[in-house]
Scaffold this active site. Structure first.
Site, PDB file in Angstrom:
ATOM      1  N   TYR A 125      -4.627  -3.091  22.498  1.00 26.46           N
ATOM      2  CA  TYR A 125      -5.399  -4.377  22.291  1.00 26.46           C
ATOM      3  C   TYR A 125      -6.184  -4.682  21.772  1.00 26.46           C
ATOM      4  CZ  TYR A 125       0.326  -5.244  23.553  1.00 26.46           C
ATOM      5  OH  TYR A 125       1.583  -4.599  22.949  1.00 26.46           O
ATOM      6  N   PHE A 176       6.338 -11.415  31.946  1.00 26.67           N
ATOM      7  CA  PHE A 176       6.562 -11.984  30.969  1.00 26.67           C
ATOM      8  C   PHE A 176       6.811 -10.812  30.088  1.00 26.67           C
ATOM      9  CE2 PHE A 176       1.970 -13.650  30.523  1.00 26.67           C
ATOM     10  CZ  PHE A 176       1.936 -13.073  29.178  1.00 26.67           C
TER      11      PHE A 176
HETATM   12  C1  COA Z   1       2.614   0.800  21.128  1.00 29.04           C
HETATM   13  C2  COA Z   1       3.290   0.156  19.638  1.00 29.04           C
HETATM   14  C3  COA Z   1       4.187  -1.140  20.294  1.00 29.04           C
HETATM   15  C4  COA Z   1       2.441   0.465  18.644  1.00 29.04           C
HETATM   16  O1  COA Z   1       3.562   0.106  17.742  1.00 29.04           O
HETATM   17  P1  COA Z   1       2.733   1.066  16.031  1.00 29.04           P
HETATM   18  O2  COA Z   1       3.218  -0.242  14.794  1.00 29.04           O
HETATM   19  O3  COA Z   1       2.683   2.646  16.230  1.00 29.04           O
HETATM   20  O4  COA Z   1       1.302   0.446  15.440  1.00 29.04           O
HETATM   21  P2  COA Z   1      -0.074   0.573  14.782  1.00 29.04           P
HETATM   22  O5  COA Z   1       0.780   0.909  13.875  1.00 29.04           O
HETATM   23  O6  COA Z   1       0.494  -1.188  14.161  1.00 29.04           O
HETATM   24  O7  COA Z   1      -1.132   0.608  15.629  1.00 29.04           O
HETATM   25  C5  COA Z   1      -2.621  -0.095  14.869  1.00 29.04           C
HETATM   26  C6  COA Z   1      -3.608   0.775  15.707  1.00 29.04           C
HETATM   27  O8  COA Z   1      -3.456   0.739  17.211  1.00 29.04           O
HETATM   28  C7  COA Z   1      -3.203   2.455  17.520  1.00 29.04           C
HETATM   29  N1  COA Z   1      -2.353   2.551  18.894  1.00 29.04           N
HETATM   30  C8  COA Z   1      -1.100   1.988  18.686  1.00 29.04           C
HETATM   31  N2  COA Z   1      -0.323   2.128  19.779  1.00 29.04           N
HETATM   32  C9  COA Z   1      -2.198   2.890  20.771  1.00 29.04           C
HETATM   33  C10 COA Z   1      -1.009   3.103  22.368  1.00 29.04           C
HETATM   34  N3  COA Z   1      -0.713   3.384  22.882  1.00 29.04           N
HETATM   35  N4  COA Z   1      -2.895   3.867  22.190  1.00 29.04           N
HETATM   36  C11 COA Z   1      -4.396   3.671  21.848  1.00 29.04           C
HETATM   37  N5  COA Z   1      -3.903   3.231  20.201  1.00 29.04           N
HETATM   38  C12 COA Z   1      -2.604   2.883  20.467  1.00 29.04           C
HETATM   39  C13 COA Z   1      -3.026   2.691  16.155  1.00 29.04           C
HETATM   40  O9  COA Z   1      -3.553   4.720  16.104  1.00 29.04           O
HETATM   41  C14 COA Z   1      -3.511   2.420  15.394  1.00 29.04           C
HETATM   42  O10 COA Z   1      -4.922   2.661  15.434  1.00 29.04           O
HETATM   43  P3  COA Z   1      -5.476   2.322  13.706  1.00 29.04           P
HETATM   44  O11 COA Z   1      -6.115   1.529  13.470  1.00 29.04           O
HETATM   45  O12 COA Z   1      -7.537   2.737  13.739  1.00 29.04           O
HETATM   46  O13 COA Z   1      -5.002   4.080  12.836  1.00 29.04           O
HETATM   47  C15 COA Z   1       4.689   1.197  19.950  1.00 29.04           C
HETATM   48  O14 COA Z   1       3.617   2.578  19.922  1.00 29.04           O
HETATM   49  C16 COA Z   1       5.201   1.833  21.123  1.00 29.04           C
HETATM   50  O15 COA Z   1       6.450   0.856  20.823  1.00 29.04           O
HETATM   51  N6  COA Z   1       5.098   1.644  22.524  1.00 29.04           N
HETATM   52  C17 COA Z   1       6.059   2.159  23.212  1.00 29.04           C
HETATM   53  C18 COA Z   1       5.940   0.507  24.200  1.00 29.04           C
HETATM   54  C19 COA Z   1       4.640   0.184  24.086  1.00 29.04           C
HETATM   55  O16 COA Z   1       4.313   0.707  24.897  1.00 29.04           O
HETATM   56  N7  COA Z   1       4.823  -1.162  23.890  1.00 29.04           N
HETATM   57  C20 COA Z   1       3.468  -1.775  24.533  1.00 29.04           C
HETATM   58  C21 COA Z   1       3.850  -3.295  24.775  1.00 29.04           C
HETATM   59  S1  COA Z   1       2.130  -4.498  25.293  1.00 29.04           S
END
Ligand code: COA
Length: 431
Positions: free
Chosen positions: A139, A431
């Site tokens: 984030y 939350f």
């Molecule tokens: C984490 C999650 C929501 C990311 O969704 P996503 O659609 O793949 O994210 P995006 O494609 O918009 O990624 C945006 C950027 O964040 C980075 N990023 C996303 N998830 C990441 C992670 N877990 N660790 C490191 N970087 C991450 C991407 O590499 C990308 O980087 P870039 O802009 O340099 O290419 C998804 O992988 C997921 O559902 N993971 C399991 C549940 C989870 O962890 N949810 C978060 C709850 S707080």
């Protein structure tokens, strides 16, 4: 990375889901279940979720490839309150349930949903957004900084003895039935308004807490004990589960503390003393406790409490720099120009933060004057770092030494002194 076989953007559409539309809610629950590695929700679980998210904003991204319509990504947000130093609660956009199916990850779906939510929140006048990050690297790029920390602890009951100068345990204790959460909610509300970093728990949160069972706030063996002061007013409670165990015939039970909230030191001591005295239990384990827990200070042997690991908990995203800086109060005084850079272009600005001793209130906290300015900055910092500093849980000196903010050592020290707060910010609420 090659993008073969992936759906083209026109196949994706975004909707807002009404939690009372059971079919839509069931589809919305699929990505979170898969992404969070959970079992499929039961009917009862779905009903729990429906009640918990009523009134929240539920975003769904649908993939309509091959004539199907599947929800492949979700985001949830709701209006809440966050307590800031010296000023009590302020409004916050609370963000949660950010999930993307593994088949659709790293295509910008989270970026799209989260950016839209932050733009909306800013447009509606929120100075802050908050979330709990499952993984720390996600984030920062969206401007969130870790603002509170929490720790686990283990209390060895055999070593618990209270110091003679600890606050006396006056008042009384009673077990309360599962559904009677009104007094717990009132105690929590008083406590969270005084604790920087805490967010509000709404009626739905307490209603869910009252339904005990596997996977809930309290399991089937759970208990809640309420403390009343000598006038009979509720001023603390502890909620816990137990697991029984023994070594041979020697009892070796564990108490799993889910929540302990007290509005007075006396109630706090009484609750811990009670927990440590329960027969057949050898240790209490607790997660997500404050890093400045009072308990070790009350004990003859402070090492009866073992703490760690310490992790970040609440992440803050400043959406309005002058608004966020003006929302809290300050204990020091001084003037600094801060230039805040925002990679998403939502909140970047240069402001003069002026805290003058003569504006001190009776309680010692000072209202700041915050104005936008063209002056040269004393400190240049990303908006995520401002989120980390705002509640007083992170030192500007550490961020300057780590190269995360640009400032002379003297300016970093001045900012650290301004932002300091007497208590570590703590958020005890998921939350
Ligand atoms: C984490 C999650 C929501 C990311 O969704 P996503 O659609 O793949 O994210 P995006 O494609 O918009 O990624 C945006 C950027 O964040 C980075 N990023 C996303 N998830 C990441 C992670 N877990 N660790 C490191 N970087 C991450 C991407 O590499 C990308 O980087 P870039 O802009 O340099 O290419 C998804 O992988 C997921 O559902 N993971 C399991 C549940 C989870 O962890 N949810 C978060 C709850 S707080």
């Amino acid at each position: 990375m090659q993008d073969t076989g992936r759906p083209a953007p026109p196949q994706l559409r975004t909707t807002q889901v009404d939690p009372d539309d059971r079919q839509a809610l069931r589809a919305w629950a699929v990505p979170s279940r898969t992404a969070f590695l959970e079992a499929a929700p039961t009917e009862e679980g779905l009903e729990d979720r429906r009640r918990a998210v009523r009134g929240h904003r539920l975003t769904a991204v649908h993939d309509t490839v091959a004539g199907e319509d599947r929800v492949v990504a979700t985001l949830r947000s709701f209006d809440s309150e966050l307590t800031v130093p010296g000023a009590g609660p302020v409004s916050v956009d609370a963000v949660s349930t950010a999930t993307v199916l593994p088949t659709h990850r790293r295509r910008g779906l989270l970026s799209r949903m989260l950016t839209a939510d932050l733009e909306r929140a800013r447009g509606e006048g929120h100075a802050l957004a908050a979330l709990i990050a499952l993984e720390a690297p996600i984030y920062g790029r969206f401007g969130f900084g870790a603002a509170t920390r929490a720790t686990s602890l283990v209390l060895d009951h055999a070593r618990v003895a209270f110091r003679p100068d600890a606050p006396a345990a006056t008042g009384s204790l009673e077990f309360v039935p599962a559904r009677r959460t009104d007094e717990l909610a009132a105690v929590h509300d008083t406590a969270r308004r005084a604790r920087p970093g805490a967010i509000a728990r709404d009626a739905a949160w307490w209603e869910a807490a009252g339904r005990r069972g596997e996977g809930r706030w309290l399991g089937p063996r759970g208990h809640v004990v309420l403390h009343r002061d000598e006038q009979g007013t509720a001023d603390g409670y502890a909620a816990y589960d137990v697991s029984d165990d023994s070594v041979g015939r020697v009892p070796n039970g564990t108490l799993h503390l889910r929540d302990l909230t007290a509005t007075t030191p006396s109630a706090y001591r009484a609750l811990w003393e009670f927990l440590a005295s329960i027969d057949l239990v050898r240790v209490t384990r607790a997660a997500d406790r404050p890093v400045d827990e009072l308990l070790p200070h009350l004990l003859v042997d402070p090492r009866a409490v073992q703490t760690g690991p310490v992790d970040d908990f609440l992440w803050l995203r400043v959406l309005d720099v002058p608004g966020a800086l003006a929302a809290r109060r300050y204990l020091g005084c001084g003037t600094l120009v801060l230039r805040v850079a925002d990679p998403l272009g939502l909140a970047g600005s240069t402001v003069r933060l002026h805290v003058a001793a003569q504006r001190c209130g009776a309680d010692g906290w000072v209202c700041p004057e915050v104005t936008t300015t063209d002056a040269e900055p004393d400190v240049v910092l990303p908006v995520a770092e401002l989120g980390s500093l705002l509640l007083g849980g992170t030192s500007a000196v550490a961020l300057q030494r780590a190269g995360r903010i640009e400032a002379t050592p003297a300016a970093a020290q001045a900012l650290a002194t301004l932002m300091a707060a007497p208590e570590q910010p703590w958020c005890p609420t998921w939350f």
